[in-house]
Design an enzyme around this catalytic site. Sequence first.
Site, PDB file in Angstrom:
ATOM      1  N   HIS A 155      65.624  90.359   7.951  1.00  0.00           N
ATOM      2  CA  HIS A 155      64.621  90.135   6.894  1.00  0.00           C
ATOM      3  C   HIS A 155      64.823  88.864   6.162  1.00  0.00           C
ATOM      4  CE1 HIS A 155      63.507  94.402   7.836  1.00  0.00           C
ATOM      5  NE2 HIS A 155      64.695  94.555   7.613  1.00  0.00           N
ATOM      6  N   SER A 276      61.210  59.735   4.037  1.00  0.00           N
ATOM      7  CA  SER A 276      59.859  59.769   3.359  1.00  0.00           C
ATOM      8  C   SER A 276      59.586  58.527   2.889  1.00  0.00           C
ATOM      9  CB  SER A 276      60.041  60.794   2.178  1.00  0.00           C
ATOM     10  OG  SER A 276      58.952  60.386   1.366  1.00  0.00           O
ATOM     11  N   LYS A 282      64.986  61.912   0.961  1.00  0.00           N
ATOM     12  CA  LYS A 282      64.834  62.672   2.014  1.00  0.00           C
ATOM     13  C   LYS A 282      65.096  62.362   3.260  1.00  0.00           C
ATOM     14  CE  LYS A 282      61.871  65.805   1.807  1.00  0.00           C
ATOM     15  NZ  LYS A 282      60.528  65.747   1.551  1.00  0.00           N
ATOM     16  N   ASN A 284      64.029  64.039   6.656  1.00  0.00           N
ATOM     17  CA  ASN A 284      63.367  65.185   7.201  1.00  0.00           C
ATOM     18  C   ASN A 284      63.406  65.791   8.772  1.00  0.00           C
ATOM     19  OD1 ASN A 284      61.818  65.249   4.567  1.00  0.00           O
ATOM     20  ND2 ASN A 284      60.450  63.791   5.162  1.00  0.00           N
ATOM     21  N   GLU A 289      60.137  70.333  13.370  1.00  0.00           N
ATOM     22  CA  GLU A 289      58.979  70.728  12.960  1.00  0.00           C
ATOM     23  C   GLU A 289      57.944  70.275  14.249  1.00  0.00           C
ATOM     24  OE1 GLU A 289      58.101  69.017   8.788  1.00  0.00           O
ATOM     25  OE2 GLU A 289      60.382  69.243   8.748  1.00  0.00           O
ATOM     26  N   GLN A 321      37.612  73.933  37.201  1.00  0.00           N
ATOM     27  CA  GLN A 321      38.123  72.676  37.154  1.00  0.00           C
ATOM     28  C   GLN A 321      39.058  72.494  35.839  1.00  0.00           C
ATOM     29  OE1 GLN A 321      36.040  69.212  38.793  1.00  0.00           O
ATOM     30  NE2 GLN A 321      35.591  68.566  36.837  1.00  0.00           N
ATOM     31  N   LYS A 324      43.012  72.575  35.343  1.00  0.00           N
ATOM     32  CA  LYS A 324      44.148  71.454  35.192  1.00  0.00           C
ATOM     33  C   LYS A 324      44.665  71.021  33.925  1.00  0.00           C
ATOM     34  CE  LYS A 324      41.567  70.052  38.807  1.00  0.00           C
ATOM     35  NZ  LYS A 324      41.170  71.788  39.299  1.00  0.00           N
TER      36      LYS A 324
HETATM   37  N1  ARG Z   1      37.516  68.914  41.017  1.00  0.00           N
HETATM   38  C1  ARG Z   1      37.276  70.083  41.382  1.00  0.00           C
HETATM   39  C2  ARG Z   1      38.264  71.045  40.885  1.00  0.00           C
HETATM   40  O1  ARG Z   1      38.995  70.437  40.152  1.00  0.00           O
HETATM   41  C3  ARG Z   1      37.535  70.342  43.130  1.00  0.00           C
HETATM   42  C4  ARG Z   1      36.784  71.395  43.887  1.00  0.00           C
HETATM   43  C5  ARG Z   1      35.423  70.923  43.930  1.00  0.00           C
HETATM   44  N2  ARG Z   1      34.925  71.956  44.613  1.00  0.00           N
HETATM   45  C6  ARG Z   1      33.275  72.182  44.457  1.00  0.00           C
HETATM   46  N3  ARG Z   1      33.091  73.010  45.207  1.00  0.00           N
HETATM   47  N4  ARG Z   1      32.764  71.544  43.711  1.00  0.00           N
HETATM   48  O2  ARG Z   1      38.091  72.360  40.633  1.00  0.00           O
END
Ligand code: ARG
Length: 457
Positions: A155, A276, A282, A284, A289, A321, A324
């Site tokens: 605590h 600062s 200061k 920091n 952080e 998509q 990614k």
């Molecule tokens: N750029 C697309 C992705 O990252 C690749 C796959 C595309 N496939 C499709 N059927 N349009 O998902």
Amino acid sequence: MQLWKGRFQKALSKTTNDFNSSISFDSRMYREDIEGSIAHSKMLGECGIITKEDAEKIGEGLRAILADIESGRLAIDPEAEDIHTFIEGELTARLGDTGKRLHTARSRNDQVAVDIKLYLKKQCDEVSKLVEKLLQVICVRAEEHAETIMPGYTHLQRAQPITFGHHLLAYGEMFARDLQRLSDCKKRMDVMPLGSGALAGTTYPIDRTITASLLDFGGITENSLDGVSDRDYCIELAGALSIIMVHLSRFSEEIIMWCSWEFKFVELDDAFSTGSSIMPQKKNPDIAELVRGKSGRVFGDLMGLLTVMKGIPLAYNKDMQEDKEAVFDAIDTVKMCLTAFTPMLDTMKVIPQNMRKAAAGGFINATDCADYLVKKGLPFRDAYKATGELVALCIEKGLTLETLPLEEYKKICDIFDEGVYEAIGLEKCAYERRSQGGPCPDNVRKNAERLKASLNK
Ligand code: ARG
């Protein structure tokens, strides 16, 4: 250039193209895309689906493209739809009809899935290396402070005396688990989806064992729909990365507190602190952080991935998509945080006398005082009550358990004798906690050794 233009009479509008395109973020997988295509073309050649000469030429063409991208001779076109389209387009521009044969028995759906897995497997290793470096530094610093007394907290109230080495190794255990998680994640990722086609496999006599072995996958997906629509591995990795961020963030939070004048347990090296613009005094802990703050981004990436995946029907949908940017951001952020955090911890100056001073206040040896009575035969609950009364008495008199005279002790419980002062000495309280997993110096040294040995496996 679109690969699918046969059915269409009009080109995409510029804004739609920009919206649809993923090249700005998937171009980082150019190596994996080329690697996957080389393996695929080789397999097509070996299975007699294209001629051996064509397979050979495609392989050479792809290797030349890779060399040209790496040397900067070939720039990746920001207008391309994605990295797969760009590389296939470039191959066709160089080889004509031969290049057009590469995509036989394949879809971008299984292509992108294999690219991501190849890329993420490497990233699991890179992140692991950074975690290993951090764990190494934690162990070294823990050994250095195997005997340094500090207050342990619950605590955020001073609770019982521990060693600083033991405190550091708590993080060591967390990062050791993180390493296991990354390696588990990689194991489950190590199953090749290439050959799933768009969603339903293919009628060509492909041999997926050839591509799997060329691409160094341990297994092959067994359901084509799952092969192209699974992104568990992105979610799982983002989960593992999120947990790393939880650990880094908690550690950062403690370092930030320890740097404050209220604690002053540590001081960060100048190279890892900032000043600062207005307050000249200061210093920091910005790096800590920022690491704490960046945990939010990584959790956001995980939430984003979960949300993208939760409502889409089988199999591939363009929603995917979005996988990614989220998983790449999580990886980049964690790598950046680990790269900044490790040398900060390595160079952090520890101030044992301040830890010792804090440990001497707050009655953190009260449990040991009660245990002293228990060892003399009193039931724990009675010992607990007597010690509570002693603490109240000390507070009233402005004393500590160390400075309270023996006659006061005896007034509350006549079992007390001179031996109590030794029993409640801070060193004794911390160093005698020898139970397995406890904070005594021997345990710290043993556990640091064990964790370091686990790194060399
Ligand atoms: N750029 C697309 C992705 O990252 C690749 C796959 C595309 N496939 C499709 N059927 N349009 O998902």
